[in-house]
Write a protein that holds these residues in place. Sequence first.
Motif, PDB file in Angstrom:
ATOM      1  N   GLU A 195       0.870  -1.165   0.000  1.00 53.46           N
ATOM      2  CA  GLU A 195       0.000   0.000   0.000  1.00 53.46           C
ATOM      3  C   GLU A 195       0.909   1.218   0.000  1.00 53.46           C
ATOM      4  N   SER A 208      -2.453   7.196  -4.633  1.00 57.72           N
ATOM      5  CA  SER A 208      -2.739   6.094  -3.720  1.00 57.72           C
ATOM      6  C   SER A 208      -2.986   4.816  -4.504  1.00 57.72           C
ATOM      7  N   GLY A 211      -5.752   1.285  -1.137  1.00 54.62           N
ATOM      8  CA  GLY A 211      -5.783   0.181  -0.184  1.00 54.62           C
ATOM      9  C   GLY A 211      -4.695  -0.836  -0.471  1.00 54.62           C
TER      10      GLY A 211
END
Length: 218
Positions: A195, A208, A211
Motif C-alpha cells: 500500500e 494512492s 488500499g
Amino acid sequence: MSGVRVLLLACAALATTGANAQDTPTLEQELSALLASLPGEFVGTAPKGMTPQGETHQLMHRFRAVTAPQLGERLMYYTVTPDTPANDTAQRPILQAKVFVFESAPTRSANTMHALVLTQAQAEALRDEGDAGWQKLEREGLMSFPSDCFFTWTRDEAGFNAAGSTTCSYESRAFKQVITPRMRYRISEESFQFEEPLLGEDGQAIVSTGGLQSAARQ
C-alpha cells in the motif's frame, strides 16, 4: 516448604526462562529469514497512475539480492514491470526500480530498511550490464530520502510486515509541496502485498493504491 523443594522450583523456573530465550529468534535470525523470503516474482493488478477508481493493469514485482558494497551490506533490488508474455521479458519497460538497504549493525534495535530510487535509465543500464553495472552505481547518483524515512520489519505467524516510519515527510519537487508517505509492505510464501499512499500538505492522498494490493508469488 523445604529448602530442597525451593531449590528445585528455582531451577525449573531458570530452565523455562532459558528455553524461552532460546526459542525467541534474534534480530539477525529474523533478518536472515526475511531476506530468504523476499526473492521471487509476484503478479497482480494495481490501479494505473495510482488512481484507485481508474483503470487497472497487471504488474510483475521482482525482488532479488544484489551485491554493491558501496550502497550497503545487505541489499534487495525491487523492480516493477508490466506483466507480459515470458518470451518478451527483456523488452518489458521498468516502471519502478528501488534498492532496499537493510540495516545490519549488530547494535540495531529493530530490523529496518531504507530505499534508494533508480531512474528508468539507470535501471535499464543495469539490465544491459548485469552484475558489473552494480559496481558502478554510487549512492550520490541515486534518489534518497531523509534519515527518518525508513521501514521497520516485524514478523507474524504467516510472514513479515514492513511499516513506514510515522515521522517521514519531505519536500517533493514533483508535487511542489511537502508530502508524507504512509507506505506498508507484506511478504509471505503466497504473496507480496503493498500500500503506497502519498499525502499532501492538506492530509489528503495525492496518489494512492486505493488500499492494500496483492500480487501472487509465481
